[in-house]
Write a protein that holds these residues in place. Structure first.
Motif, short mmCIF file in Angstrom:
data_model
loop_
_atom_site.label_atom_id
_atom_site.label_comp_id
_atom_site.label_asym_id
_atom_site.label_seq_id
_atom_site.Cartn_x
_atom_site.Cartn_y
_atom_site.Cartn_z
N GLU A 244 1.54 -92.59 -29.54
CA GLU A 244 0.94 -93.09 -28.31
C GLU A 244 0.08 -94.32 -28.58
OE1 GLU A 244 -2.11 -91.61 -24.77
OE2 GLU A 244 -1.34 -90.16 -26.23
N LEU A 245 -0.74 -94.27 -29.63
CA LEU A 245 -1.61 -95.40 -29.95
C LEU A 245 -0.79 -96.59 -30.41
CD1 LEU A 245 -4.35 -96.69 -30.36
CD2 LEU A 245 -4.47 -95.59 -32.61
N ARG A 246 0.22 -96.35 -31.21
CA ARG A 246 1.07 -97.43 -31.70
C ARG A 246 1.72 -98.17 -30.53
NH1 ARG A 246 6.37 -98.12 -32.97
NH2 ARG A 246 6.87 -99.44 -34.77
N ARG A 247 2.24 -97.40 -29.57
CA ARG A 247 2.87 -98.02 -28.41
C ARG A 247 1.85 -98.79 -27.57
NH1 ARG A 247 7.82 -96.91 -25.66
NH2 ARG A 247 7.80 -97.80 -23.56
N ALA A 248 0.66 -98.22 -27.41
CA ALA A 248 -0.37 -98.88 -26.62
C ALA A 248 -0.77 -100.22 -27.24
CB ALA A 248 -1.59 -97.97 -26.49
N LEU A 249 -0.87 -100.26 -28.55
CA LEU A 249 -1.24 -101.49 -29.23
C LEU A 249 -0.13 -102.53 -29.15
CD1 LEU A 249 -3.07 -99.97 -32.32
CD2 LEU A 249 -4.11 -101.41 -30.56
N ILE A 250 1.10 -102.09 -29.31
CA ILE A 250 2.24 -103.01 -29.20
C ILE A 250 2.33 -103.60 -27.80
CG2 ILE A 250 4.78 -103.06 -29.11
CD1 ILE A 250 4.74 -101.23 -31.59
N ASP A 251 2.16 -102.75 -26.79
CA ASP A 251 2.23 -103.24 -25.41
C ASP A 251 1.05 -104.16 -25.09
OD1 ASP A 251 4.64 -102.06 -24.76
OD2 ASP A 251 3.72 -100.21 -24.05
N ALA A 252 -0.13 -103.83 -25.62
CA ALA A 252 -1.29 -104.69 -25.40
C ALA A 252 -1.05 -106.06 -26.04
CB ALA A 252 -2.55 -104.05 -25.98
N ALA A 253 -0.50 -106.06 -27.25
CA ALA A 253 -0.21 -107.32 -27.93
C ALA A 253 0.84 -108.13 -27.16
CB ALA A 253 0.28 -107.05 -29.35
N GLY A 254 1.84 -107.43 -26.63
CA GLY A 254 2.86 -108.11 -25.84
C GLY A 254 2.28 -108.75 -24.59
N ARG A 255 1.34 -108.07 -23.95
CA ARG A 255 0.72 -108.62 -22.75
C ARG A 255 -0.12 -109.86 -23.08
NH1 ARG A 255 0.04 -103.13 -21.66
NH2 ARG A 255 -2.16 -103.16 -22.27
N VAL A 256 -0.83 -109.80 -24.19
CA VAL A 256 -1.60 -110.97 -24.62
C VAL A 256 -0.67 -112.15 -24.87
CG1 VAL A 256 -3.05 -111.96 -26.43
CG2 VAL A 256 -3.50 -109.64 -25.62
N LEU A 257 0.41 -111.91 -25.58
CA LEU A 257 1.34 -112.98 -25.93
C LEU A 257 1.98 -113.59 -24.69
CD1 LEU A 257 2.75 -114.56 -28.18
CD2 LEU A 257 4.48 -112.75 -28.27
N SER A 258 2.38 -112.74 -23.75
CA SER A 258 3.11 -113.24 -22.58
C SER A 258 2.21 -113.86 -21.52
CB SER A 258 3.94 -112.12 -21.95
OG SER A 258 3.12 -111.08 -21.47
N THR A 259 0.96 -113.43 -21.45
CA THR A 259 0.07 -113.93 -20.39
C THR A 259 -0.96 -114.94 -20.88
OG1 THR A 259 -1.49 -112.08 -20.64
CG2 THR A 259 0.33 -111.79 -19.07
N GLU A 260 -1.36 -114.82 -22.15
CA GLU A 260 -2.40 -115.70 -22.67
C GLU A 260 -1.91 -116.67 -23.73
OE1 GLU A 260 -5.96 -113.48 -23.73
OE2 GLU A 260 -5.40 -111.87 -22.35
N GLY A 261 -0.71 -116.42 -24.24
CA GLY A 261 -0.14 -117.33 -25.23
C GLY A 261 -0.42 -116.93 -26.66
N PRO A 262 0.34 -117.51 -27.60
CA PRO A 262 0.20 -117.13 -29.01
C PRO A 262 -1.18 -117.41 -29.60
CG PRO A 262 1.61 -119.07 -28.76
CD PRO A 262 1.40 -118.51 -27.39
N ALA A 263 -1.87 -118.43 -29.10
CA ALA A 263 -3.19 -118.75 -29.65
C ALA A 263 -4.19 -117.63 -29.39
CB ALA A 263 -3.71 -120.06 -29.06
N ALA A 264 -3.96 -116.86 -28.33
CA ALA A 264 -4.89 -115.77 -27.99
C ALA A 264 -4.56 -114.47 -28.72
CB ALA A 264 -4.86 -115.53 -26.48
N LEU A 265 -3.42 -114.42 -29.35
CA LEU A 265 -3.00 -113.17 -30.00
C LEU A 265 -3.77 -112.97 -31.30
CD1 LEU A 265 -1.03 -110.76 -29.91
CD2 LEU A 265 0.60 -112.16 -31.20
N SER A 266 -4.65 -111.99 -31.29
CA SER A 266 -5.43 -111.65 -32.48
C SER A 266 -5.63 -110.15 -32.51
CB SER A 266 -6.80 -112.35 -32.44
OG SER A 266 -7.60 -111.82 -31.39
N THR A 267 -5.92 -109.63 -33.69
CA THR A 267 -6.15 -108.19 -33.81
C THR A 267 -7.34 -107.77 -32.96
OG1 THR A 267 -7.45 -108.55 -35.82
CG2 THR A 267 -5.11 -108.03 -36.10
N ARG A 268 -8.35 -108.62 -32.90
CA ARG A 268 -9.55 -108.29 -32.11
C ARG A 268 -9.22 -108.20 -30.62
NH1 ARG A 268 -14.81 -108.43 -33.13
NH2 ARG A 268 -14.47 -109.46 -35.15
N ARG A 269 -8.44 -109.17 -30.12
CA ARG A 269 -8.10 -109.18 -28.70
C ARG A 269 -7.22 -107.99 -28.34
NH1 ARG A 269 -9.03 -109.21 -23.81
NH2 ARG A 269 -7.70 -110.37 -22.37
N VAL A 270 -6.27 -107.68 -29.19
CA VAL A 270 -5.38 -106.54 -28.94
C VAL A 270 -6.16 -105.24 -28.96
CG1 VAL A 270 -3.44 -105.22 -29.88
CG2 VAL A 270 -3.33 -107.72 -29.81
#
Length: 200
Positions: free
Chosen positions: A14-40
């Motif tokens: 459950e946690l793994r999926r939540a983190l993957i989906d959170a990272a995907g949302r960051v990438l698709s809505t905020e762009g690659p520059a915003a993708l960080s472990t802290r943001r996810v």
């Protein structure tokens, strides 16, 4: 931010999926520059320790996002019931491909594009995702073997079909196919044209 220790076994998936989906949302809505472990971690409501524990680092997270997209596609393919009509089954693969893209738009671009320039799938990852394309080749091969398609190289036909559905998905995800009713019509037309050209 909620501090969290290494997840218990029952929480892992459950946690793994939540983190993957959170990272995907960051990438698709905020762009690659915003993708960080802290943001996810912030979006998922956990500490960065959880991200590091599950994925190692940002590179490991991106790799797992890539693999997760294809794993979900493979699951969608696996749910398709086999029928006696090979063309019906091939169409079902196309529909499953489309629905998976619409369900996971936040992972789709990473699966087939380069939104994170520094990420390239390694040999192990490439081998892991190969069965999704192999399923398409096998479905085409069956259409040829059973006389529904004219004789051809199943791999080459599969490449063409894959290009069609990928292009249609990319257009639909960008809103270029109109509403769902219009998109359905355009999808039916595109697939019908392609399959008619392949018929024996």
């Amino acid at each position: 931010m909620v501090r969290m220790a290494r997840p218990r076994n029952r929480d892992y998936d459950e946690l793994r999926r939540a983190l993957i989906d959170a990272a995907g949302r960051v990438l698709s809505t905020e762009g690659p520059a915003a993708l960080s472990t802290r943001r996810v971690a912030q979006l998922a409501g956990v500490s960065t320790t959880a991200v590091y524990s599950l994925f190692g680092d940002k590179g490991g997270l991106v790799r797992e996002m890539f693999l997760a997209g294809f794993a979900r596609l493979a699951d969608a393919f696996a749910k398709i019931p086999a029928t006696e009509d090979p063309v019906v089954d091939l169409r079902a693969l196309g529909r499953a491909y489309r629905e998976n893209a619409l369900t996971n738009p936040h992972l789709y671009e990473l699966m087939f594009g380069r939104p994170v320039p520094e990420f390239r799938p390694d040999e192990a990852a490439s081998a892991e995702i190969r069965p999704t394309f192999d399923a398409l080749v096998a479905a085409v091969d069956r259409c040829i073997d059973e006389g529904a398609f004219a004789p051809a190289d199943p791999y080459e036909v599969a490449v063409g079909l894959n290009g069609l559905v990928h292009g249609m998905c990319s257009l639909e995800l960008r809103g270029a196919l109109g509403d769902r009713t219009e998109a359905d019509r355009l999808w039916d037309r595109a697939l019908e044209t392609m399959l008619k050209g392949l018929s024996a």
